[in-house]
Scaffold this active site. Sequence first.
Site, short mmCIF file in Angstrom:
data_model
loop_
_atom_site.label_atom_id
_atom_site.label_comp_id
_atom_site.label_asym_id
_atom_site.label_seq_id
_atom_site.Cartn_x
_atom_site.Cartn_y
_atom_site.Cartn_z
N HIS A 153 48.00 63.83 35.98
CA HIS A 153 47.45 65.18 36.18
C HIS A 153 46.20 65.08 37.04
CE1 HIS A 153 47.08 69.44 35.23
NE2 HIS A 153 45.78 69.25 35.11
N ASP A 204 43.12 67.08 38.76
CA ASP A 204 42.29 68.28 38.70
C ASP A 204 41.48 68.43 39.98
OD1 ASP A 204 42.71 69.47 36.04
OD2 ASP A 204 42.01 67.54 35.31
N HIS A 250 46.69 70.36 39.88
CA HIS A 250 46.16 71.64 39.38
C HIS A 250 45.03 72.06 40.30
CE1 HIS A 250 43.71 73.76 35.96
NE2 HIS A 250 44.10 74.60 36.88
N GLY A 305 36.89 73.79 34.69
CA GLY A 305 35.69 73.34 35.37
C GLY A 305 35.16 72.01 34.90
N PHE A 306 35.35 71.71 33.61
CA PHE A 306 34.79 70.47 33.06
C PHE A 306 35.72 69.87 32.02
CE2 PHE A 306 31.28 73.10 34.47
CZ PHE A 306 30.54 72.22 35.25
N GLY A 307 35.76 68.53 31.95
CA GLY A 307 36.53 67.86 30.92
C GLY A 307 35.74 67.80 29.62
N GLY A 308 36.43 67.41 28.55
CA GLY A 308 35.74 67.17 27.29
C GLY A 308 35.44 68.39 26.45
N GLY A 349 43.47 71.27 27.97
CA GLY A 349 42.13 71.54 27.46
C GLY A 349 41.99 71.24 25.98
N GLY A 350 41.28 70.18 25.67
CA GLY A 350 41.01 69.86 24.27
C GLY A 350 42.21 69.35 23.50
N GLY A 368 42.82 64.38 28.80
CA GLY A 368 41.92 63.58 29.61
C GLY A 368 41.08 62.64 28.77
N SER A 369 40.01 63.19 28.21
CA SER A 369 39.09 62.35 27.43
C SER A 369 39.77 61.75 26.21
CB SER A 369 37.85 63.16 27.02
OG SER A 369 38.21 64.36 26.38
#
Length: 229
Positions: A34, A36, A68, A144-147, A178-179, A199-200
């Site tokens: 994936h 981003d 994405h 916009g942001f990971g985690g 997301g999450g 991701g994280s």
Amino acid sequence: MQPTVIAPSILSANFAKLGEEVDAVLAAGADWVHFDVMDNHYVPNLTIGPLVCEALRKHGVTAPIDVHLMVEPVDRIVPDFAKAGASIISFHPEASAHVHRTVQLIKSHGCQAGLVLNPATPIEVLDWVLEDLDLVLLMSVNPGFGGQSFIPSALDKLRRVRERIDRSGKPIRLEIDGGVKADNIAEIAAAGADTFVAGSAIFNAPGANQQAYADVVERMKAAVQGARG
């Protein structure tokens, strides 16, 4: 329902050794990569472009690359990612003046097309384009942001989109981003998702090596299987 896909987001990978990281996570059992793409315009962050996608292909990555696009305007960059080796290109309806035209543009370049719905984007945007899509991506965080933490209302949205996909009778993937973690993926799968971006949860696993990634991917796939019965 489509076969389960785990798609690690390289946003959380170690960019100093990105090729090795992608090799490791795919060897660990992940299915897609994936990707981003953020432009510091549509979203308040700046990440990576087509050159990185092309570099991964030249490195030898053959797995599907799931791009994405969090960019506005979106049409200008679609051909560049197709040429760079993208397999699937997804975009946000807010970033296109003509959503149907953008879907057709993606397909004209030989890629599968996806539409991305933010947490506050109504699902009615799918009414006139769903049958042209290969994938619907629901954001369970604001892009916009990971985690970030999973937004629980995404579960009800998943169920509603799953109903629409099932009614269409078409093999459209339902992706969530997301999450997503090993301890909530079963609930997400039960709500109708078949494609999971993480991701994280993967790249920040203790040890951050192929075995650590494999442990997380295996737990995720087992949890999805359990939720599907």
